[in-house]
Write a protein that holds these residues in place. Structure first.
Motif, PDB file in Angstrom:
ATOM      1  N   PRO A 194     -19.219  47.282 -33.585  1.00 17.50           N
ATOM      2  CA  PRO A 194     -19.073  48.559 -34.311  1.00 17.50           C
ATOM      3  C   PRO A 194     -19.198  48.362 -35.822  1.00 17.50           C
ATOM      4  O   PRO A 194     -18.208  48.381 -36.547  1.00 17.50           O
ATOM      5  N   MET A 195     -20.451  48.176 -36.273  1.00 17.43           N
ATOM      6  CA  MET A 195     -20.698  47.869 -37.691  1.00 17.43           C
ATOM      7  C   MET A 195     -21.122  49.118 -38.470  1.00 17.43           C
ATOM      8  O   MET A 195     -21.697  50.043 -37.907  1.00 17.43           O
ATOM      9  N   ASN A 196     -20.884  49.089 -39.778  1.00 13.92           N
ATOM     10  CA  ASN A 196     -21.370  50.163 -40.642  1.00 13.92           C
ATOM     11  C   ASN A 196     -22.889  50.037 -40.826  1.00 13.92           C
ATOM     12  O   ASN A 196     -23.511  49.101 -40.312  1.00 13.92           O
ATOM     13  N   ALA A 197     -23.463  50.981 -41.582  1.00 13.80           N
ATOM     14  CA  ALA A 197     -24.926  51.075 -41.664  1.00 13.80           C
ATOM     15  C   ALA A 197     -25.569  49.801 -42.190  1.00 13.80           C
ATOM     16  O   ALA A 197     -26.623  49.393 -41.711  1.00 13.80           O
ATOM     17  N   ASP A 198     -24.938  49.145 -43.185  1.00 13.19           N
ATOM     18  CA  ASP A 198     -25.597  47.945 -43.727  1.00 13.19           C
ATOM     19  C   ASP A 198     -25.008  46.651 -43.163  1.00 13.19           C
ATOM     20  O   ASP A 198     -25.186  45.569 -43.740  1.00 13.19           O
ATOM     21  N   ASN A 199     -24.321  46.772 -42.037  1.00 14.98           N
ATOM     22  CA  ASN A 199     -23.811  45.597 -41.299  1.00 14.98           C
ATOM     23  C   ASN A 199     -22.902  44.696 -42.132  1.00 14.98           C
ATOM     24  O   ASN A 199     -22.895  43.481 -41.958  1.00 14.98           O
ATOM     25  N   THR A 200     -22.111  45.320 -43.029  1.00 14.14           N
ATOM     26  CA  THR A 200     -21.211  44.498 -43.835  1.00 14.14           C
ATOM     27  C   THR A 200     -19.776  44.513 -43.323  1.00 14.14           C
ATOM     28  O   THR A 200     -18.983  43.646 -43.677  1.00 14.14           O
ATOM     29  N   LYS A 201     -19.433  45.525 -42.509  1.00 14.30           N
ATOM     30  CA  LYS A 201     -18.054  45.532 -42.005  1.00 14.30           C
ATOM     31  C   LYS A 201     -17.931  46.311 -40.702  1.00 14.30           C
ATOM     32  O   LYS A 201     -18.789  47.157 -40.383  1.00 14.30           O
ATOM     33  N   LEU A 202     -16.838  46.000 -39.987  1.00 19.15           N
ATOM     34  CA  LEU A 202     -16.531  46.741 -38.762  1.00 19.15           C
ATOM     35  C   LEU A 202     -15.992  48.112 -39.140  1.00 19.15           C
ATOM     36  O   LEU A 202     -15.259  48.238 -40.121  1.00 19.15           O
ATOM     37  N   GLY A 240     -14.847  48.427 -30.683  1.00 24.28           N
ATOM     38  CA  GLY A 240     -16.087  49.103 -30.323  1.00 24.28           C
ATOM     39  C   GLY A 240     -16.207  49.219 -28.818  1.00 24.28           C
ATOM     40  O   GLY A 240     -16.607  50.270 -28.291  1.00 24.28           O
ATOM     41  N   ALA A 241     -15.847  48.159 -28.121  1.00 23.36           N
ATOM     42  CA  ALA A 241     -15.985  48.163 -26.658  1.00 23.36           C
ATOM     43  C   ALA A 241     -15.092  49.242 -26.022  1.00 23.36           C
ATOM     44  O   ALA A 241     -15.515  49.946 -25.100  1.00 23.36           O
ATOM     45  N   GLU A 242     -13.880  49.388 -26.539  1.00 21.13           N
ATOM     46  CA  GLU A 242     -12.987  50.421 -25.984  1.00 21.13           C
ATOM     47  C   GLU A 242     -13.478  51.830 -26.330  1.00 21.13           C
ATOM     48  O   GLU A 242     -13.386  52.747 -25.505  1.00 21.13           O
ATOM     49  N   GLU A 243     -13.996  51.984 -27.541  1.00 25.79           N
ATOM     50  CA  GLU A 243     -14.531  53.295 -27.935  1.00 25.79           C
ATOM     51  C   GLU A 243     -15.746  53.639 -27.081  1.00 25.79           C
ATOM     52  O   GLU A 243     -15.935  54.787 -26.675  1.00 25.79           O
ATOM     53  N   LEU A 244     -16.567  52.625 -26.797  1.00 25.61           N
ATOM     54  CA  LEU A 244     -17.716  52.830 -25.912  1.00 25.61           C
ATOM     55  C   LEU A 244     -17.229  53.264 -24.522  1.00 25.61           C
ATOM     56  O   LEU A 244     -17.764  54.218 -23.935  1.00 25.61           O
ATOM     57  N   ALA A 245     -16.233  52.565 -24.013  1.00 25.68           N
ATOM     58  CA  ALA A 245     -15.719  52.896 -22.671  1.00 25.68           C
ATOM     59  C   ALA A 245     -15.200  54.343 -22.619  1.00 25.68           C
ATOM     60  O   ALA A 245     -15.321  55.013 -21.596  1.00 25.68           O
ATOM     61  N   LYS A 246     -14.665  54.830 -23.740  1.00 19.04           N
ATOM     62  CA  LYS A 246     -14.196  56.234 -23.776  1.00 19.04           C
ATOM     63  C   LYS A 246     -15.374  57.206 -23.738  1.00 19.04           C
ATOM     64  O   LYS A 246     -15.267  58.298 -23.205  1.00 19.04           O
ATOM     65  N   LYS A 247     -16.506  56.791 -24.323  1.00 16.31           N
ATOM     66  CA  LYS A 247     -17.695  57.667 -24.326  1.00 16.31           C
ATOM     67  C   LYS A 247     -18.288  57.789 -22.928  1.00 16.31           C
ATOM     68  O   LYS A 247     -18.893  58.800 -22.588  1.00 16.31           O
ATOM     69  N   VAL A 248     -18.185  56.706 -22.135  1.00 18.26           N
ATOM     70  CA  VAL A 248     -18.790  56.696 -20.792  1.00 18.26           C
ATOM     71  C   VAL A 248     -17.732  56.252 -19.778  1.00 18.26           C
ATOM     72  O   VAL A 248     -17.801  55.164 -19.211  1.00 18.26           O
ATOM     73  N   PRO A 249     -16.722  57.116 -19.571  1.00 21.54           N
ATOM     74  CA  PRO A 249     -15.557  56.704 -18.773  1.00 21.54           C
ATOM     75  C   PRO A 249     -15.885  56.410 -17.313  1.00 21.54           C
ATOM     76  O   PRO A 249     -15.134  55.731 -16.634  1.00 21.54           O
ATOM     77  N   GLN A 250     -17.022  56.889 -16.837  1.00 21.15           N
ATOM     78  CA  GLN A 250     -17.392  56.668 -15.429  1.00 21.15           C
ATOM     79  C   GLN A 250     -18.102  55.334 -15.229  1.00 21.15           C
ATOM     80  O   GLN A 250     -18.579  55.024 -14.152  1.00 21.15           O
ATOM     81  N   THR A 251     -18.211  54.519 -16.281  1.00 15.24           N
ATOM     82  CA  THR A 251     -18.883  53.208 -16.186  1.00 15.24           C
ATOM     83  C   THR A 251     -17.840  52.090 -16.309  1.00 15.24           C
ATOM     84  O   THR A 251     -16.664  52.341 -16.565  1.00 15.24           O
ATOM     85  N   HIS A 252     -18.322  50.853 -16.116  1.00 12.43           N
ATOM     86  CA  HIS A 252     -17.454  49.688 -16.302  1.00 12.43           C
ATOM     87  C   HIS A 252     -18.016  48.874 -17.464  1.00 12.43           C
ATOM     88  O   HIS A 252     -19.091  48.296 -17.345  1.00 12.43           O
ATOM     89  N   VAL A 253     -17.285  48.857 -18.564  1.00 13.17           N
ATOM     90  CA  VAL A 253     -17.782  48.168 -19.756  1.00 13.17           C
ATOM     91  C   VAL A 253     -17.228  46.747 -19.809  1.00 13.17           C
ATOM     92  O   VAL A 253     -16.031  46.526 -19.622  1.00 13.17           O
ATOM     93  N   VAL A 254     -18.126  45.805 -20.035  1.00  9.29           N
ATOM     94  CA  VAL A 254     -17.725  44.417 -20.289  1.00  9.29           C
ATOM     95  C   VAL A 254     -18.264  44.066 -21.672  1.00  9.29           C
ATOM     96  O   VAL A 254     -19.420  44.362 -21.988  1.00  9.29           O
TER      97      VAL A 254
END
Ligand SMILES: NC(=O)c1ccc[n+]([C@@H]2O[C@H](COP(=O)([O-])OP(=O)(O)OC[C@H]3O[C@@H](n4cnc5c(N)ncnc54)[C@H](OP(=O)(O)O)[C@@H]3O)[C@@H](O)[C@H]2O)c1
Length: 214
Positions: free
Chosen positions: A93-101, A109-123
């Motif tokens: 989960p980086m900002n636009a110029d990849n300098t920070k989370l 980022g992984a947990e936020e992703l899992a919230k976006k697609v709750p019907q999937t299994h995120v690893v």
């Protein structure tokens, strides 16, 4: 396995090529040029093809998510219904110029992703390795001593698939626990990148401390 690549840039192109070379069926998707996807599929020299994110998702056993954080919503929307799918994400989960989370400490980022697609299994996997070393590690995969690679997630069958892909790429998979551990692996990935790109002498980072206690 059938592996759909969502994001065929530095990480997705290399990992997709590696997965095709070990015999997985790979669909490269999501780049700015169709020609690039077709070239990747040709050069992967395995069962690989180019397609749309929806093609990549359609029959996939595993989807590798390898896009910039700002492209996640777009690629997921193009992929369509992902119910029941395993998403192995290396996206940080980086900002636009990849300098920070842009998220961390109390989430990842992984947990936020899992919230976006709750019907999937995120690893969460492959995010702690710089893309530049992937082909070398793969080329050295028959050696007994392999570099460790941490992964985490909440669904054990999905984690087994991720561990298989990690092994196929030439790493020794290290199960770091549930998906919330991505809160610590994601900043760790930035440390690895700092050492890889800006540090001198590229030290090996040891994190299996019990070896030193022997
Ligand atoms: N690179 C690393 O060493 C590394 C290491 C650990 C984690 N990560 C993480 O892994 C993720 C992917 O990183 P990366 O370095 O592989 O990124 P990248 O090289 O920029 O690849 C991203 C892919 O998304 C595609 N893309 C971007 N905008 C698009 C658009 N508007 N329409 C269609 N396709 C588009 C790019 O297309 P093009 O191919 O046409 O550019 C590229 O194929 C990131 O979240 C990063 O933080 C990277």
């Amino acid at each position: 396995m059938r592996v759909g690549i969502l994001g065929s840039g530095l990480m997705g192109a290399k990992l997709g090529t590696i997965f095709a070379r070990v015999g997985h069926e790979v669909v490269f998707s999501y780049a700015r040029s169709q020609d690039k996807l077709e070239k990747l599929a040709r050069e992967a020299k395995g069962k690989a093809q180019a397609g749309t994110p929806a093609d990549a998702a359609k029959h996939a056993d595993v989807l590798l998510l390898a896009v910039h954080w700002s492209r996640i919503d777009d690629v997921l929307q193009q992929a369509g219904d992902l119910s029941g799918k395993v998403i192995v994400s290396c996206s940080l989960p980086m900002n636009a110029d990849n300098t920070k989370l842009v998220v961390g400490t109390t989430t990842s980022g992984a947990e936020e992703l899992a919230k976006k697609v709750p019907q999937t299994h995120v690893v969460c996997a492959f995010n702690t390795v710089p893309s530049e070393v992937l082909f070398d590690v793969f080329a050295a995969r028959s050696r007994a001593k392999k570099p460790s690679l941490v992964y985490c997630g909440d669904h054990s069958r999905s984690k087994k698939k991720a561990a298989e892909l990690i092994r196929d790429a030439g790493f020794s998979p290290v199960d770091a626990g549930p998906l919330r551990i991505a809160r610590y692996t994601e900043p760790f990935a930035l440390l690895v990148a700092q050492l890889a790109y800006e540090g001198e002498g590229s030290p090996e980072v040891a994190y299996r401390f019990e070896r030193f206690a022997e």
